[in-house]
Motif scaffolding. Structure first.
Motif, PDB file in Angstrom:
ATOM      1  N   LEU A  50      40.535  45.987  36.978  1.00 52.26           N
ATOM      2  CA  LEU A  50      41.537  45.622  37.975  1.00 52.26           C
ATOM      3  C   LEU A  50      42.047  44.201  37.774  1.00 52.26           C
ATOM      4  CD1 LEU A  50      39.967  47.081  41.252  1.00 52.26           C
ATOM      5  CD2 LEU A  50      41.919  47.988  39.978  1.00 52.26           C
ATOM      6  N   PRO A  52      43.835  40.598  39.325  1.00 53.16           N
ATOM      7  CA  PRO A  52      43.794  39.905  40.622  1.00 53.16           C
ATOM      8  C   PRO A  52      44.967  40.283  41.528  1.00 53.16           C
ATOM      9  CG  PRO A  52      43.381  38.374  38.830  1.00 53.16           C
ATOM     10  CD  PRO A  52      43.843  39.656  38.200  1.00 53.16           C
ATOM     11  N   CYS A  54      48.744  42.809  41.780  1.00 53.15           N
ATOM     12  CA  CYS A  54      49.693  43.811  41.288  1.00 53.15           C
ATOM     13  C   CYS A  54      50.998  43.642  42.072  1.00 53.15           C
ATOM     14  CB  CYS A  54      49.118  45.212  41.481  1.00 53.15           C
ATOM     15  SG  CYS A  54      50.265  46.566  41.101  1.00 53.15           S
ATOM     16  N   CYS A  73      44.989  50.678  41.701  1.00 51.06           N
ATOM     17  CA  CYS A  73      44.812  49.285  42.125  1.00 51.06           C
ATOM     18  C   CYS A  73      44.585  49.151  43.624  1.00 51.06           C
ATOM     19  CB  CYS A  73      46.048  48.466  41.719  1.00 51.06           C
ATOM     20  SG  CYS A  73      46.239  48.242  39.951  1.00 51.06           S
ATOM     21  N   THR A  76      42.649  46.098  44.972  1.00 51.43           N
ATOM     22  CA  THR A  76      43.058  44.728  44.671  1.00 51.43           C
ATOM     23  C   THR A  76      44.302  44.365  45.467  1.00 51.43           C
ATOM     24  OG1 THR A  76      43.334  43.179  42.816  1.00 51.43           O
ATOM     25  CG2 THR A  76      44.641  45.201  42.742  1.00 51.43           C
ATOM     26  N   GLN A  77      44.727  43.127  45.417  1.00 53.02           N
ATOM     27  CA  GLN A  77      45.904  42.695  46.168  1.00 53.02           C
ATOM     28  C   GLN A  77      47.166  43.278  45.544  1.00 53.02           C
ATOM     29  OE1 GLN A  77      46.535  38.445  46.287  1.00 53.02           O
ATOM     30  NE2 GLN A  77      47.997  38.571  47.979  1.00 53.02           N
ATOM     31  N   ARG A  78      48.013  43.883  46.384  1.00 51.29           N
ATOM     32  CA  ARG A  78      49.244  44.506  45.915  1.00 51.29           C
ATOM     33  C   ARG A  78      50.424  43.972  46.724  1.00 51.29           C
ATOM     34  NH1 ARG A  78      48.041  50.759  46.463  1.00 51.29           N
ATOM     35  NH2 ARG A  78      47.493  49.989  48.544  1.00 51.29           N
TER      36      ARG A  78
END
Length: 276
Positions: A50, A52, A54, A73, A76-78
């Motif tokens: 993954l 950090p 996306c 993802c 994770t931060q999107r």
């Protein structure tokens, strides 16, 4: 983790992304870079895991490939943003609006050259650097050493030319090539259009380090003097030399040809029940 929307150019995170997209100095300082497009992002997920962060353009969410990446993802931060904002971050025309922000891999200090490697001396063109990385990965060469004057391997342009090769390589930036060559325990072979020896006359079945130089000037005189041998690539046309990325591909896959041919000969001898 749900998608967070950004709609303003004044958003602090957007400003940070814009700096990463447009400034090599910002990328080096932050030790982060951008992967642009579905292919690079998917390759990163498969080989490194993954990212950090996306980032996706609004319209791209409807693309099945993008939707699949976004789902992978989920932890994770999107970020989602209007297409116009996204396009200011991307250097790809008519691409699919997806990118990852990743941490630039930090590798251990260069050790002694003992296995096949590629050494890049002052290569300026990002496309050439990326193409050589792609050939190296395809040829099974794991380590690449870039001199201080070589284009930054983790810039967006080099990453696009590498087509995911970066994620399977150990890439050393700012490498002292002279020290590496001086301490190498394997032959260091430099390409030169003025060499007498032919690439096809050299035994490449054992590990070697390949030294490739600047697009116009070639390998520097100091490094040429340290190399074990200088090699020329025979050609029939009137051109003085090949593009450096083409030269690298020819050299690397001549090594592949010799090593696979040797392995095939051993296998045939074993099958026939006699020593090679």
């Amino acid at each position: 983790m749900s998608l967070k929307a950004i709609s303003s150019r004044d958003n602090p995170l957007y400003k940070e992304l814009k700096h990463l997209a447009t400034s090599s100095q910002a990328r080096r300082r932050a030790q982060r870079t951008l992967l642009d497009g579905v292919h690079l992002c998917s390759a990163y997920l498969s080989q490194r895991g993954l990212p950090p962060l996306c980032v996706v353009g609004e319209s791209a969410q409807a693309n099945p490939e993008v939707a699949a990446v976004l789902e992978r993802c989920a932890a994770t931060q999107r970020i989602v943003m209007p297409d116009a904002l996204f396009h200011a971050l991307s250097q790809v025309e008519h691409g699919i609006d997806l990118l990852f922000v990743i941490d630039t891999p930090q590798v251990q200090a260069a050790g002694r050259l003992e296995t096949s490697a590629v050494l890049l001396d002052n290569l300026q063109d990002p496309g050439n650097v990326g193409s050589i990385l792609r050939s190296a990965a395809a040829a099974g060469v794991a380590a690449v050493y870039c001199s201080p004057g070589t284009a930054f391997a983790w810039s967006p342009k080099v990453l696009r030319a590498g087509m995911g090769a970066h994620f399977g390589l150990e890439i050393h930036e700012q490498a002292d090539l002279a020290a590496l060559i001086a301490s190498a325990s394997i032959p260091v072979l430099a390409t030169s259009s003025h060499a007498d020896a032919s690439l096809y006359d050299v035994d490449l079945r054992q590990p070697v380090a390949w030294l490739f130089g600047h697009e116009g000037q070639g390998v520097s005189a100091d490094l040429l003097a340290l190399a074990t041998q200088r090699l020329a690539i025979p050609h029939l046309g009137e051109m003085e030399s090949l593009n450096v990325a083409a030269s690298a591909a020819v050299c690397l896959f001549e090594q592949v040809r010799q090593r696979t041919a040797d392995a095939a000969a051993v296998a045939r001898a074993s099958a026939q029940g006699r020593p090679r």
